[in-house]
Design an enzyme around this catalytic site. Sequence first.
Site, PDB file in Angstrom:
ATOM      1  N   GLN A  41       0.825  -1.211   0.000  1.00 16.02           N
ATOM      2  CA  GLN A  41       0.000   0.000   0.000  1.00 16.02           C
ATOM      3  C   GLN A  41       0.862   1.265   0.000  1.00 16.02           C
ATOM      4  OE1 GLN A  41      -2.600  -0.558   3.340  1.00 16.02           O
ATOM      5  NE2 GLN A  41      -4.128  -1.564   2.074  1.00 16.02           N
ATOM      6  N   ASN A  42       2.143   1.116   0.328  1.00 19.76           N
ATOM      7  CA  ASN A  42       3.050   2.252   0.239  1.00 19.76           C
ATOM      8  C   ASN A  42       3.367   2.436  -1.243  1.00 19.76           C
ATOM      9  OD1 ASN A  42       5.595   3.790   0.124  1.00 19.76           O
ATOM     10  ND2 ASN A  42       5.510   3.627   2.351  1.00 19.76           N
ATOM     11  N   ARG A  43       3.247   3.627  -1.725  1.00 16.96           N
ATOM     12  CA  ARG A  43       3.356   3.893  -3.167  1.00 16.96           C
ATOM     13  C   ARG A  43       4.776   4.205  -3.631  1.00 16.96           C
ATOM     14  NH1 ARG A  43      -0.686   1.479  -5.122  1.00 16.96           N
ATOM     15  NH2 ARG A  43      -2.251   2.883  -5.880  1.00 16.96           N
ATOM     16  N   SER A 143       5.053   8.765   0.712  1.00 10.53           N
ATOM     17  CA  SER A 143       4.511   7.680  -0.121  1.00 10.53           C
ATOM     18  C   SER A 143       3.667   6.719   0.701  1.00 10.53           C
ATOM     19  CB  SER A 143       5.654   6.918  -0.797  1.00 10.53           C
ATOM     20  OG  SER A 143       6.527   6.343   0.161  1.00 10.53           O
TER      21      SER A 143
END
Length: 164
Positions: A41-43, A143
């Site tokens: 889920q961290n971009r 992010s």
Amino acid sequence: MTMERKRSFAPVIDGQVRMLILGSLPGELSLARNEYYANPQNRFWLLMSEVTGIDLVRLDYTSRLKTLLGQHVGLWDVVAEAHRAGSLDSHIRNRNDNDLLALLANLPALTTIAFNGGTAGRLGLTVLGQHASRYRIIQLPSSSPAYTLPYTEKLQRWQVLRGY
């Protein structure tokens, strides 16, 4: 939730790094996997894919790091270790910071320092002090999924890295 002592990873660098991206402290999933930005889920990897034009998301972790280094981009964290319950930066307590100045002294090609998120920027600029003026400083929106700015807005702000 207990306040466990968490430790950052070793820096991902080589002598050719021109840009260093500094986070605050790896989150729970990253620590469990021993990988920077392991939470899907961290971009971070998606954003850096857009910045570099290379699909980092499809690569295995070791290849991601090699590819970033091939683009002259290094990674590290401002916080060396701290007590923190969960993954939120707001829960960081009793921290010890990484020796950024010692690292920078060993990066002769470095021109740009980008901070991934407000906490990394605030703490990192304090650690750098007057030495920050030697570098182009870029403050990026985090992010992390905890920072709820829409992805398109994050991407627009991360695109500034393309010029460096």
